[in-house]
Motif scaffolding. Structure first.
Motif, short mmCIF file in Angstrom:
data_model
loop_
_atom_site.label_atom_id
_atom_site.label_comp_id
_atom_site.label_asym_id
_atom_site.label_seq_id
_atom_site.Cartn_x
_atom_site.Cartn_y
_atom_site.Cartn_z
N VAL A 118 0.87 -1.18 0.00
CA VAL A 118 0.00 0.00 0.00
C VAL A 118 0.90 1.22 0.00
O VAL A 118 1.85 1.30 0.79
CB VAL A 118 -0.93 0.01 1.23
CG1 VAL A 118 -1.65 1.35 1.35
CG2 VAL A 118 -1.94 -1.13 1.14
N ARG A 119 0.62 2.16 -0.89
CA ARG A 119 1.44 3.38 -1.00
C ARG A 119 0.57 4.60 -0.77
O ARG A 119 -0.55 4.69 -1.29
CB ARG A 119 2.08 3.48 -2.38
CG ARG A 119 3.12 2.44 -2.68
CD ARG A 119 4.45 2.76 -2.02
NE ARG A 119 4.92 4.06 -2.43
CZ ARG A 119 5.66 4.27 -3.53
NH1 ARG A 119 5.98 3.25 -4.32
NH2 ARG A 119 6.09 5.48 -3.83
N ALA A 120 1.08 5.55 0.01
CA ALA A 120 0.32 6.78 0.27
C ALA A 120 1.27 7.85 0.80
O ALA A 120 2.36 7.55 1.30
CB ALA A 120 -0.82 6.54 1.26
N GLN A 121 0.83 9.09 0.71
CA GLN A 121 1.56 10.24 1.23
C GLN A 121 0.87 10.74 2.50
O GLN A 121 -0.36 10.78 2.58
CB GLN A 121 1.61 11.38 0.20
CG GLN A 121 2.25 11.00 -1.11
CD GLN A 121 3.74 10.86 -1.01
OE1 GLN A 121 4.38 11.55 -0.23
NE2 GLN A 121 4.32 9.96 -1.80
N ASP A 161 9.94 -6.26 15.89
CA ASP A 161 8.81 -5.53 16.47
C ASP A 161 8.04 -4.71 15.43
O ASP A 161 7.23 -3.85 15.79
CB ASP A 161 9.31 -4.59 17.57
CG ASP A 161 9.98 -5.34 18.71
OD1 ASP A 161 9.61 -6.50 18.95
OD2 ASP A 161 10.90 -4.78 19.34
N PHE A 162 8.31 -4.96 14.15
CA PHE A 162 7.72 -4.14 13.09
C PHE A 162 6.20 -4.16 13.13
O PHE A 162 5.54 -3.15 12.87
CB PHE A 162 8.23 -4.62 11.73
CG PHE A 162 7.62 -3.91 10.57
CD1 PHE A 162 7.82 -2.54 10.38
CD2 PHE A 162 6.82 -4.59 9.66
CE1 PHE A 162 7.25 -1.88 9.29
CE2 PHE A 162 6.26 -3.93 8.58
CZ PHE A 162 6.47 -2.58 8.40
N ASP A 163 5.59 -5.31 13.45
CA ASP A 163 4.13 -5.42 13.46
C ASP A 163 3.49 -4.57 14.57
O ASP A 163 2.27 -4.39 14.58
CB ASP A 163 3.71 -6.88 13.63
CG ASP A 163 4.02 -7.69 12.38
OD1 ASP A 163 4.05 -7.09 11.28
OD2 ASP A 163 4.24 -8.91 12.50
N GLN A 164 4.30 -4.03 15.47
CA GLN A 164 3.76 -3.25 16.57
C GLN A 164 3.90 -1.74 16.37
O GLN A 164 3.52 -0.96 17.24
CB GLN A 164 4.48 -3.64 17.87
CG GLN A 164 4.39 -5.13 18.19
CD GLN A 164 5.24 -5.52 19.38
OE1 GLN A 164 5.69 -4.65 20.14
NE2 GLN A 164 5.46 -6.81 19.56
N GLY A 165 4.47 -1.33 15.26
CA GLY A 165 4.64 0.11 15.03
C GLY A 165 5.07 0.39 13.60
O GLY A 165 4.58 -0.26 12.66
N VAL A 166 5.96 1.35 13.43
CA VAL A 166 6.43 1.73 12.10
C VAL A 166 7.95 1.81 12.10
O VAL A 166 8.59 1.92 13.15
CB VAL A 166 5.84 3.10 11.67
CG1 VAL A 166 4.33 3.02 11.53
CG2 VAL A 166 6.25 4.21 12.63
N ALA A 167 8.52 1.76 10.89
CA ALA A 167 9.96 1.93 10.69
C ALA A 167 10.16 3.20 9.87
O ALA A 167 9.47 3.43 8.87
CB ALA A 167 10.55 0.73 9.97
N LEU A 227 1.33 -4.08 6.58
CA LEU A 227 0.33 -4.03 5.52
C LEU A 227 -1.09 -3.89 6.07
O LEU A 227 -1.86 -3.05 5.59
CB LEU A 227 0.44 -5.29 4.65
CG LEU A 227 -0.56 -5.41 3.50
CD1 LEU A 227 -0.41 -4.25 2.54
CD2 LEU A 227 -0.38 -6.73 2.78
N ALA A 228 -1.42 -4.66 7.09
CA ALA A 228 -2.78 -4.58 7.65
C ALA A 228 -3.06 -3.21 8.25
O ALA A 228 -4.15 -2.64 8.07
CB ALA A 228 -2.98 -5.67 8.71
N ALA A 229 -2.07 -2.64 8.95
CA ALA A 229 -2.25 -1.31 9.54
C ALA A 229 -2.40 -0.25 8.46
O ALA A 229 -3.21 0.69 8.59
CB ALA A 229 -1.08 -0.99 10.46
N ALA A 230 -1.64 -0.37 7.38
CA ALA A 230 -1.74 0.60 6.28
C ALA A 230 -3.09 0.49 5.58
O ALA A 230 -3.69 1.51 5.21
CB ALA A 230 -0.60 0.37 5.29
N GLN A 231 -3.58 -0.73 5.41
CA GLN A 231 -4.90 -0.89 4.78
C GLN A 231 -5.99 -0.24 5.62
O GLN A 231 -6.90 0.40 5.08
CB GLN A 231 -5.19 -2.39 4.58
CG GLN A 231 -4.35 -3.04 3.50
CD GLN A 231 -4.56 -4.54 3.43
OE1 GLN A 231 -4.78 -5.19 4.45
NE2 GLN A 231 -4.51 -5.10 2.23
N SER A 232 -5.90 -0.38 6.91
CA SER A 232 -6.90 0.22 7.79
C SER A 232 -6.77 1.73 7.83
O SER A 232 -7.78 2.46 7.77
CB SER A 232 -6.76 -0.37 9.19
OG SER A 232 -7.63 0.26 10.11
#
Length: 433
Positions: A118-121, A161-167, A227-232
């Motif tokens: 998923v790509r977004a600004q 820990d990537f699934d718990q936040g952002v990089a 990916l799931a967090a970005a989709q939401s």
């Protein structure tokens, strides 16, 4: 009696004797020394420039491939006509069956991975500081496969820990004053839909990983999100914007264009890393040709000084030429003697230039570090160049063509004064002796 073979031992001996003679004895002139030094510096500069240009291109390509997919598959936007309002709406090209599409692409020979994304600004904020963020929503396994991102030596935090936040990139972390464990606020313009319109969506995420991809623009703006967090967050439930494709040989990425289009279907579009950076790479190739041409002219100018030095040597050795001719030396032997005098200068200068050019290329990192220290860090600006370090890539072909160019030019410019010496009349040369 048979004539001696061309370039016999005595011809080398006479030529070397003339070069070793003192200036008072009519030996090597100042112009010859100037031509020797000029050829040395010209070859050195040519080799060092070619090595630095090759290293810059290799580093630039490595940073591109280390933080981006080699090719991207996406769907073209579609148009929907509303008969009630008689208006045409353009809908973004979302990929709903992204898992199935990624599976089909992964089966193509030579494709190593196919990653839905998923790509977004967004606007990234921390306190009073803010900046633009380029969000990539991907899975953890896909992020691990990016060599420029998943580098434990240059990164901070734990990628597990990537699934718990952002990089985020180290440049963004520095500008916003963020560290591992801090919270980053993201503002997306396409948020919740209300009766009064669409309102921006604001949400905070924990920074769990800070990377350094080696590219200034990536480290300054890139944000990776599960990916799931970005989709939401971006209203992409059950959808992806693109499929990132990684292949075994990125330099031949165009070979996979047709199979990828076939797998994507009629709405499929392809965007490769060459498409994204093609103009810059083409500019680098053009600069390489221009720099080689300019430095070749400098080597030619240095080689032309051999002509001046040989003309002076021929004039000073007129008596010797007359004696050698009366002793039986042919015009061809005299020509080869003075050709060897100029050739020795070209060969010695070329060898010295190759040695110095290789030494300079191997120590370019230390030289740039010293220049940065002297100029306060202004010798190399990553925000302009895109990469943090200037490296050199010594290639045998570059060394060969630089040495060959110098030798060929040196040999050519010696022909005229050598022919002049060979055609000298021995009677005229000895008349006033």
């Amino acid at each position: 009696m048979a004539s001696p073979a061309p370039f016999s031992r005595y011809e080398f001996m006479i030529a070397w004797r003339y070069l070793r003679a003192r200036r008072a004895e009519g030996g090597v002139s100042v112009m010859t020394w100037i031509s020797l030094i000029g050829i040395t510096l010209g070859v050195m500069a040519l080799i060092a420039t070619l090595a630095v240009r090759a290293g810059f291109r290799a580093e630039f390509v490595d940073t591109i491939l280390g933080a981006n997919a080699h090719s991207t598959v996406y769907y073209a936007p579609s148009q929907i006509y509303n008969e009630l309002t008689e208006e045409t709406y353009v809908t973004p090209g979302r990929i709903e069956d992204y898992d199935a599409l990624a599976a089909r692409i992964a089966q193509i020979p030579g494709v190593t991975r196919a990653v839905p994304a998923v790509r977004a600004q967004v606007m990234a904020r921390q306190g009073d500081a803010a900046g633009l963020g380029d969000v990539h929503g991907i899975a953890l396994d896909a992020l691990r496969g990016m060599a420029g991102i998943a580098d434990p030596q240059s990164a901070q935090g734990n990628l597990d820990d990537f699934d718990q936040g952002v990089a985020i990139g180290i440049g963004m972390a520095r500008d916003l004053g963020l560290g591992v464990g801090d919270r980053l606020q993201l503002v997306a313009p396409d948020g919740a839909k209300t009766p009064f319109g669409t309102t921006p969506r604001v949400e905070s995420f924990e920074v769990v990983y800070i990377f350094s991809a080696g590219r200034y623009d990536v480290d300054q703006t890139r944000i990776y999100m599960p990916l799931a967090a970005a989709q939401s967050f971006f209203n992409r439930e059950g959808q992806a914007d693109e499929i990132g494709v990684f292949v075994a040989d990125p330099e031949r990425i165009d070979d996979w264009t047709a199979p990828l289009l076939q797998a994507a279907g009629e709405r499929g579009q392809i965007w490769t890393w060459r498409d994204a950076s093609g103009s810059f790479l083409a500019a680098l190739d053009m600069e390489d040709d221009v720099m080689f041409l300019i430095l070749s002219i400098l080597v030619l100018i240095a080689s032309m000084n051999i002509t001046s030095g040989l003309i002076m040597l021929v004039k000073n050795k007129g008596r010797d030429i007359g004696i050698l001719r009366t002793m039986g030396l042919t015009e061809g032997s005299v020509l080869r003697v003075f050709f060897l005098c100029g050739a020795f200068t070209g060969v010695i200068g070329t060898i010295a230039g190759v040695v110095l050019g290789v030494a300079l290329s191997l120590n370019v990192d230390h030289i740039m570090a010293a220049l940065n220290a002297l100029t306060g860090g202004n010798a190399w600006q990553p925000e302009v160049r895109g990469i943090y370090h200037l490296t050199a890539d010594l290639r045998a072909w570059d060394i060969f063509r630089a040495a060959a160019l110098s030798l060929v030019l040196s040999f050519i410019v010696t022909i005229f004064p050598a022919r002049r010496a060979a055609r000298m009349n021995p009677v005229e040369a000895l008349r006033y002796e």
